[in-house]
Design a protein around this motif. Structure first.
Motif, PDB file in Angstrom:
ATOM      1  N   HIS A 190      42.961  28.472 -45.481  1.00 29.08           N
ATOM      2  CA  HIS A 190      42.772  28.260 -44.049  1.00 29.08           C
ATOM      3  C   HIS A 190      41.757  29.273 -43.525  1.00 29.08           C
ATOM      4  CE1 HIS A 190      46.348  25.822 -44.407  1.00 29.08           C
ATOM      5  NE2 HIS A 190      47.083  26.879 -44.742  1.00 29.08           N
ATOM      6  N   CYS A 191      40.890  28.825 -42.647  1.00 29.70           N
ATOM      7  CA  CYS A 191      39.873  29.709 -42.069  1.00 29.70           C
ATOM      8  C   CYS A 191      40.128  29.861 -40.578  1.00 29.70           C
ATOM      9  CB  CYS A 191      38.481  29.123 -42.271  1.00 29.70           C
ATOM     10  SG  CYS A 191      38.017  28.942 -43.993  1.00 29.70           S
ATOM     11  N   SER A 192      39.896  31.065 -40.067  1.00 29.37           N
ATOM     12  CA  SER A 192      40.083  31.278 -38.639  1.00 29.37           C
ATOM     13  C   SER A 192      39.054  32.265 -38.098  1.00 29.37           C
ATOM     14  CB  SER A 192      41.493  31.797 -38.336  1.00 29.37           C
ATOM     15  OG  SER A 192      41.656  33.105 -38.833  1.00 29.37           O
ATOM     16  N   SER A 193      38.763  32.080 -36.833  1.00 31.23           N
ATOM     17  CA  SER A 193      37.944  33.008 -36.056  1.00 31.23           C
ATOM     18  C   SER A 193      38.723  33.245 -34.767  1.00 31.23           C
ATOM     19  CB  SER A 193      36.568  32.405 -35.761  1.00 31.23           C
ATOM     20  OG  SER A 193      36.655  31.407 -34.761  1.00 31.23           O
ATOM     21  N   PRO A 194      38.260  34.134 -33.909  1.00 33.74           N
ATOM     22  CA  PRO A 194      38.969  34.315 -32.642  1.00 33.74           C
ATOM     23  C   PRO A 194      39.021  33.037 -31.797  1.00 33.74           C
ATOM     24  CG  PRO A 194      37.549  36.189 -33.053  1.00 33.74           C
ATOM     25  CD  PRO A 194      37.230  35.155 -34.107  1.00 33.74           C
TER      26      PRO A 194
ATOM     27  N   ASP B  91      43.469  23.835 -44.116  1.00 33.70           N
ATOM     28  CA  ASP B  91      43.344  23.138 -45.392  1.00 33.70           C
ATOM     29  C   ASP B  91      44.653  22.394 -45.611  1.00 33.70           C
ATOM     30  OD1 ASP B  91      43.101  22.308 -48.023  1.00 33.70           O
ATOM     31  OD2 ASP B  91      43.091  24.335 -48.858  1.00 33.70           O
ATOM     32  N   HIS B  92      44.633  21.083 -45.441  1.00 29.73           N
ATOM     33  CA  HIS B  92      45.855  20.294 -45.587  1.00 29.73           C
ATOM     34  C   HIS B  92      46.102  19.847 -47.023  1.00 29.73           C
ATOM     35  CE1 HIS B  92      46.570  20.125 -41.293  1.00 29.73           C
ATOM     36  NE2 HIS B  92      45.293  19.855 -41.123  1.00 29.73           N
ATOM     37  N   ALA B  93      45.070  19.878 -47.854  1.00 30.92           N
ATOM     38  CA  ALA B  93      45.196  19.393 -49.228  1.00 30.92           C
ATOM     39  C   ALA B  93      45.581  20.488 -50.210  1.00 30.92           C
ATOM     40  CB  ALA B  93      43.885  18.745 -49.676  1.00 30.92           C
ATOM     41  N   GLY B  94      45.006  21.670 -50.060  1.00 30.62           N
ATOM     42  CA  GLY B  94      45.261  22.756 -50.997  1.00 30.62           C
ATOM     43  C   GLY B  94      44.545  22.533 -52.319  1.00 30.62           C
TER      44      GLY B  94
END
Length: 77
Positions: A7-11, A17-20
């Protein structure tokens, strides 16, 4: 083998990522994480990736490790 999610995040944004992906071990998970970050930062465009973080989690949602994009980007010149 274990299934992990990247999973990627920014502010301001979160990309789930739903598949993995199946990985053999933590070494492979880290290698895949570095590759994923490199693909993001290699895309042309105005995005400033320094505040983004990649979160690697297991099937239960437990965080295994985090990888700040800045650790792959290196220091600005």
């Amino acid at each position: 083998m274990a299934q992990v999610f990247f999973h990627c995040s920014s502010p301001a944004e979160v990309l789930l990522d739903h598949a993995g992906r199946e990985v053999e071990d933590l070494v492979e998970a880290r290698e895949r994480a570095v590759g994923m970050v490199q693909r993001f930062i290699g895309k042309p465009g105005p995005e400033d990736w320094r505040d983004w973080v990649l979160h690697v989690s297991d099937r239960d949602g437990e965080e295994i490790f985090v990888m700040p994009f800045a650790s792959v980007l290196g220091r600005p010149h």
